[in-house]
Design a protein around this motif. Structure first.
Motif, PDB file in Angstrom:
ATOM      1  N   ARG A 107       0.789  -1.234   0.000  1.00  0.00           N
ATOM      2  CA  ARG A 107       0.000   0.000   0.000  1.00  0.00           C
ATOM      3  C   ARG A 107       0.818   1.280   0.000  1.00  0.00           C
ATOM      4  N   GLU A 108       2.063   1.237   0.449  1.00  0.00           N
ATOM      5  CA  GLU A 108       2.871   2.457   0.433  1.00  0.00           C
ATOM      6  C   GLU A 108       3.274   2.860  -0.975  1.00  0.00           C
ATOM      7  N   ARG A 109       3.260   1.900  -1.918  1.00  0.00           N
ATOM      8  CA  ARG A 109       3.756   2.171  -3.271  1.00  0.00           C
ATOM      9  C   ARG A 109       2.760   1.863  -4.383  1.00  0.00           C
ATOM     10  N   PHE A 110       1.710   1.071  -4.078  1.00  0.00           N
ATOM     11  CA  PHE A 110       0.814   0.591  -5.125  1.00  0.00           C
ATOM     12  C   PHE A 110      -0.649   0.738  -4.732  1.00  0.00           C
ATOM     13  N   ASP A 111      -1.506   0.871  -5.755  1.00  0.00           N
ATOM     14  CA  ASP A 111      -2.959   0.867  -5.584  1.00  0.00           C
ATOM     15  C   ASP A 111      -3.537  -0.315  -6.349  1.00  0.00           C
ATOM     16  N   LEU A 112      -4.512  -0.983  -5.743  1.00  0.00           N
ATOM     17  CA  LEU A 112      -5.143  -2.133  -6.383  1.00  0.00           C
ATOM     18  C   LEU A 112      -6.054  -1.658  -7.516  1.00  0.00           C
ATOM     19  N   ALA A 113      -5.810  -2.168  -8.727  1.00  0.00           N
ATOM     20  CA  ALA A 113      -6.568  -1.747  -9.906  1.00  0.00           C
ATOM     21  C   ALA A 113      -7.507  -2.837 -10.418  1.00  0.00           C
ATOM     22  N   ALA A 114      -7.236  -4.102 -10.106  1.00  0.00           N
ATOM     23  CA  ALA A 114      -8.090  -5.204 -10.556  1.00  0.00           C
ATOM     24  C   ALA A 114      -7.930  -6.375  -9.600  1.00  0.00           C
ATOM     25  N   ASP A 115      -9.031  -7.116  -9.402  1.00  0.00           N
ATOM     26  CA  ASP A 115      -9.011  -8.237  -8.470  1.00  0.00           C
ATOM     27  C   ASP A 115     -10.103  -9.215  -8.864  1.00  0.00           C
ATOM     28  N   SER A 116      -9.749 -10.481  -9.087  1.00  0.00           N
ATOM     29  CA  SER A 116     -10.758 -11.469  -9.447  1.00  0.00           C
ATOM     30  C   SER A 116     -10.335 -12.853  -8.983  1.00  0.00           C
ATOM     31  N   ALA A 117     -11.331 -13.717  -8.781  1.00  0.00           N
ATOM     32  CA  ALA A 117     -11.069 -15.098  -8.387  1.00  0.00           C
ATOM     33  C   ALA A 117     -10.549 -15.888  -9.584  1.00  0.00           C
ATOM     34  N   ILE A 118      -9.927 -17.023  -9.301  1.00  0.00           N
ATOM     35  CA  ILE A 118      -9.336 -17.875 -10.331  1.00  0.00           C
ATOM     36  C   ILE A 118     -10.142 -19.160 -10.440  1.00  0.00           C
ATOM     37  N   GLY A 119     -10.484 -19.549 -11.654  1.00  0.00           N
ATOM     38  CA  GLY A 119     -11.286 -20.750 -11.848  1.00  0.00           C
ATOM     39  C   GLY A 119     -10.521 -21.960 -12.307  1.00  0.00           C
ATOM     40  N   ASP A 120      -9.243 -21.791 -12.679  1.00  0.00           N
ATOM     41  CA  ASP A 120      -8.492 -22.941 -13.221  1.00  0.00           C
ATOM     42  C   ASP A 120      -7.177 -23.160 -12.476  1.00  0.00           C
ATOM     43  N   SER A 121      -7.196 -22.944 -11.161  1.00  0.00           N
ATOM     44  CA  SER A 121      -5.986 -23.145 -10.362  1.00  0.00           C
ATOM     45  C   SER A 121      -5.572 -24.610 -10.354  1.00  0.00           C
ATOM     46  N   ILE A 122      -4.284 -24.856 -10.219  1.00  0.00           N
ATOM     47  CA  ILE A 122      -3.802 -26.217 -10.010  1.00  0.00           C
ATOM     48  C   ILE A 122      -4.066 -26.593  -8.552  1.00  0.00           C
ATOM     49  N   PRO A 123      -4.049 -27.889  -8.207  1.00  0.00           N
ATOM     50  CA  PRO A 123      -4.476 -28.319  -6.866  1.00  0.00           C
ATOM     51  C   PRO A 123      -3.794 -27.599  -5.709  1.00  0.00           C
ATOM     52  N   GLN A 130      -4.632 -10.302  -9.512  1.00  0.00           N
ATOM     53  CA  GLN A 130      -4.675  -8.898  -9.135  1.00  0.00           C
ATOM     54  C   GLN A 130      -3.696  -8.086  -9.977  1.00  0.00           C
ATOM     55  N   VAL A 131      -4.072  -6.831 -10.207  1.00  0.00           N
ATOM     56  CA  VAL A 131      -3.203  -5.867 -10.873  1.00  0.00           C
ATOM     57  C   VAL A 131      -3.049  -4.681  -9.934  1.00  0.00           C
ATOM     58  N   TRP A 132      -1.805  -4.315  -9.660  1.00  0.00           N
ATOM     59  CA  TRP A 132      -1.480  -3.188  -8.783  1.00  0.00           C
ATOM     60  C   TRP A 132      -0.743  -2.131  -9.588  1.00  0.00           C
ATOM     61  N   SER A 133      -1.239  -0.908  -9.562  1.00  0.00           N
ATOM     62  CA  SER A 133      -0.623   0.211 -10.270  1.00  0.00           C
ATOM     63  C   SER A 133       0.275   0.984  -9.319  1.00  0.00           C
ATOM     64  N   GLN A 134       1.452   1.306  -9.798  1.00  0.00           N
ATOM     65  CA  GLN A 134       2.372   2.068  -8.960  1.00  0.00           C
ATOM     66  C   GLN A 134       1.816   3.479  -8.726  1.00  0.00           C
ATOM     67  N   ARG A 135       1.795   3.874  -7.473  1.00  0.00           N
ATOM     68  CA  ARG A 135       1.219   5.165  -7.114  1.00  0.00           C
ATOM     69  C   ARG A 135       2.136   6.297  -7.559  1.00  0.00           C
TER      70      ARG A 135
END
Length: 209
Positions: free
Chosen positions: A171-187, A196-201
């Motif tokens: 949080r000191e350097r980045f802002d969260l720009a996208a966040d979603s669950a994953i449907g095809d994770s390995i076990p 997630q995508v974090w943009s540099q502040r």
């Protein structure tokens, strides 16, 4: 030969820890493919961005980024991982380098740092250095994007992020720009990772007195 001589110190901060696992083909984190979320992400991204892939392992995403038009550099500090990635990539083998994420000289800043099973491979004592190093490697408008592993357990690797822990790290350097669950994770990651995508502040310079 003693047991101590046969086995490297069991510390995932050391390249010997990962080298042993690659040599023994004990790689349960290896999906053998590119995650679908990344495939869709790359379809929407401008070409000619410069991307770093730390802890690239077998290198599947290296090809995906390169074929999407990214200027791609992948690194790993386990020699057998680098060798495996280069074998998998064939003509793109030159995109993989043996290097330590925290110490190597990239030559130029990146537009994107891609995260996939790298942060969760680091012992928690190294996590405070992760965000500053990512920020150092990025252009001022750069982003951190990828898959983050969340788990309340203490053991690892993989070392899971507890509730609120990733925000505290970034949080000191980045802002969260996208966040979603994953449907095809390995076990090993199923139900416990998010894209997630974090943009540099952008930090405004202080006015001169």
């Amino acid at each position: 030969m003693s047991k101590a001589e046969r086995t490297p110190k069991e510390d995932p901060a050391l390249f010997e820890f990962w080298e042993k696992r690659f040599r023994e083909n004990f790689t349960p984190w290896d999906a053998g493919r590119v995650p679908e979320v990344l495939v869709q992400f790359l379809k929407t991204e401008p070409r000619a961005q410069r991307v770093l892939i730390p802890g690239c392992g077998s290198g599947y995403e290296v090809r995906a980024f390169a074929e999407a038009g990214f200027e791609t550099l992948a690194i790993d500090f386990a020699p057998t991982a680098v060798e495996r990635a280069r074998q998998n990539l064939g003509p793109l083998a030159h995109l993989v380098r043996l290097a330590d994420f925290f110490e190597f000289d990239p030559g130029a800043p990146f537009d994107l740092v891609y995260e996939r099973a790298f942060l969760c491979a680091l012992p928690r004592r190294l996590w405070p250095g992760y965000a500053p190093r990512v920020a150092e490697l990025l252009r001022p408008t750069g982003r951190l994007a990828g898959f983050f592993y969340f788990d309340e357990g203490e053991r690892g690797p993989p070392f899971g992020l507890k509730q609120g822990e990733l925000q505290s790290l970034l949080r000191e350097r980045f802002d969260l720009a996208a966040d979603s669950a994953i449907g095809d994770s390995i076990p090993i990651f199923a139900g416990k990772e998010r894209w997630q995508v974090w943009s540099q502040r952008q930090i405004s310079p202080r006015p001169a007195r």
